[in-house]
Write a protein that holds these residues in place. Structure first.
Motif, short mmCIF file in Angstrom:
data_model
loop_
_atom_site.label_atom_id
_atom_site.label_comp_id
_atom_site.label_asym_id
_atom_site.label_seq_id
_atom_site.Cartn_x
_atom_site.Cartn_y
_atom_site.Cartn_z
N THR A 33 6.07 27.71 84.19
CA THR A 33 4.79 28.34 83.84
C THR A 33 4.71 29.75 84.44
OG1 THR A 33 3.77 26.16 83.77
CG2 THR A 33 2.28 28.05 83.89
N LEU A 34 5.12 29.87 85.71
CA LEU A 34 5.11 31.20 86.35
C LEU A 34 6.07 32.15 85.64
CD1 LEU A 34 5.21 30.13 90.12
CD2 LEU A 34 3.25 31.11 88.93
N GLN A 35 7.28 31.65 85.35
CA GLN A 35 8.32 32.51 84.75
C GLN A 35 7.95 32.97 83.33
OE1 GLN A 35 11.25 29.44 85.43
NE2 GLN A 35 12.52 30.87 86.61
N LEU A 36 7.30 32.08 82.60
CA LEU A 36 7.05 32.36 81.18
C LEU A 36 5.68 32.96 80.91
CD1 LEU A 36 8.61 29.14 79.65
CD2 LEU A 36 9.58 31.44 79.62
N THR A 37 4.71 32.67 81.77
CA THR A 37 3.35 33.12 81.46
C THR A 37 2.76 34.04 82.53
OG1 THR A 37 2.15 31.31 82.48
CG2 THR A 37 2.96 30.94 80.25
N GLY A 38 3.44 34.16 83.69
CA GLY A 38 2.93 35.04 84.74
C GLY A 38 3.10 36.49 84.31
N GLY A 39 2.10 37.31 84.55
CA GLY A 39 2.19 38.72 84.17
C GLY A 39 2.64 39.58 85.33
N ASP A 40 2.61 40.90 85.10
CA ASP A 40 2.74 41.89 86.18
C ASP A 40 4.14 42.11 86.73
OD1 ASP A 40 0.34 43.09 86.32
OD2 ASP A 40 -0.27 42.26 88.25
N ASP A 41 5.18 41.62 86.03
CA ASP A 41 6.53 41.84 86.57
C ASP A 41 7.12 43.18 86.17
OD1 ASP A 41 7.26 39.45 88.07
OD2 ASP A 41 6.88 38.44 86.16
#
Ligand code: ADP
Ligand code: MG
Length: 327
Positions: free
Chosen positions: A254-262
């Motif tokens: 979930t973090l890898q696919l939907t987390g923003g701001d990278d």
């Protein structure tokens, strides 16, 4: 113009570096900029609002850095070289210390990439920063979102999900920045715009985008809206670092696919260049990982050991998702 505003602008102008191609910079009604022959101007703008794009108690230097970094990231995704920026600042108070720290972050990153601040606007109100970044790219060599084809490899730079993990940890720490490990804090506050990568990818890839709102959502922008193209994403291939690999699989994905701001780049590589990104990664000293393939299927399908996996419903960041709610 009120004297305080004038003082602030003078302070900004004193510290802004000037490239040779700035014919007229801060101080007039507009900037005059010399464009190189045979190159196109690339223009992009982004706003950061306190409490929306960064926690209100974020240190000013980090706000300055990030405001510029997210804009340079857009230029990177176009394969452009940044040249000039405009800075529209809305400040609640004319605090010189605050502005000093802000400029240290902003102009520090600007000088790292030989970018000149050539104008802007200074107003009073709730803290907000709008940056307009201007860059150049040789005609015909720009990258964009439109060229993905079936059989292309989907490749990402760096380790998407790090910024979201950092934000998670910050929330768990009750918003106490000092409890966050420095490298995680950097992932959140100091994303590195992938400018060298963007330029390197000119002529090598079919399409590119920077990941600001989450990998899946942004990858979706590489697929035409009227259908005809899809993508398969392999969860087991997503890049990890030590922090992310310690997170249980479902949460990690979930973090890898939907987390923003990278602010990493996601791009599609033609099949004839299969595996070439491994050499590119070595040249650029930046991890590049193939995480899936473009096909003629329907939408984006995430697979874990060949089985489908559905990310939680609210995937990626969307400003108007709560529209109609009470503010
Ligand atoms: P105007 O009234 O013509 O809009 P301003 O008083 O807003 O001019 O600004 C005066 C000069 O200072 C302009 O050249 C403008 O680009 C520059 N400037 C104002 N604010 C900023 C800022 N935050 N950063 C950089 N330059 C700025
Ligand atoms: Mg103005």
């Amino acid at each position: 113009m009120p004297p305080r505003e004038f003082d602030l602008i003078r302070g900004i102008a004193r510290r802004a570096g000037t490239r040779d191609d700035v014919v007229l910079g801060i101080g007039d009604d507009g900037a005059l900029l010399e464009l190189p022959d045979g190159e196109l101007l690339v223009a992009s703008t982004d706003t950061l609002i306190s409490g929306v794009h960064f926690p209100p108690d974020t240190p000013p230097a980090a706000i300055g850095f990030k405001a510029l970094a997210v804009n340079l990231s857009d230029l990177a995704a176009m394969g452009a070289s940044p040249r000039w920026v405009l800075l529209a600042l809305t400040l609640p108070l004319a605090e010189e210390d605050w502005l000093d720290d802000f400029l240290q972050g902003f102009l520090g990153l600007a000088s790292q990439h030989d970018v000149s601040l050539v104008g802007g606007d200074t107003t009073r109100g709730p803290l907000a920063v709008t940056v307009t970044a201007l860059g150049v790219v040789p005609r015909g060599q720009s990258l964009d979102r439109r060229g993905a084809r079936p059989g292309d490899w989907v490749v990402v730079s760096g380790v998407p999900g790090r910024a979201a993990l950092a934000l998670d940890r910050l929330r768990q720490a009750g918003g106490d920045f000092s409890q966050l490990a420095p490298h995680l804090l950097d992932a959140l506050e100091r994303p590195q715009p992938r400018l060298d990568l963007g330029r390197f990818l000119r002529g090598r890839v079919h399409s590119a985008i920077d990941i600001s709102d989450g990998l899946l959502q942004d990858l979706g922008h590489l697929l035409p809206e009227d259908g005809g193209l899809g993508a398969e994403i392999w969860l087991d291939q997503l890049p990890v670092d030590d922090d992310l690999s310690a997170v249980p699989a479902q949460r990690r994905w979930t973090l890898q696919l939907t987390g923003g701001d990278d602010y990493e780049l996601c791009f599609t590589v033609p099949d004839r260049e299969r595996g070439a990104w491994e050499d590119w990664a070595e040249t650029l000293k930046l991890p590049l990982t193939a995480i899936g393939r473009i096909d003629e299927g329907d939408g984006i399908r995430c697979l874990h050991q060949g089985r489908p996996w559905q990310p939680p419903a609210a995937a990626g960041f969307e400003h108007f998702s709560g529209e109609g709610d009470e503010p």
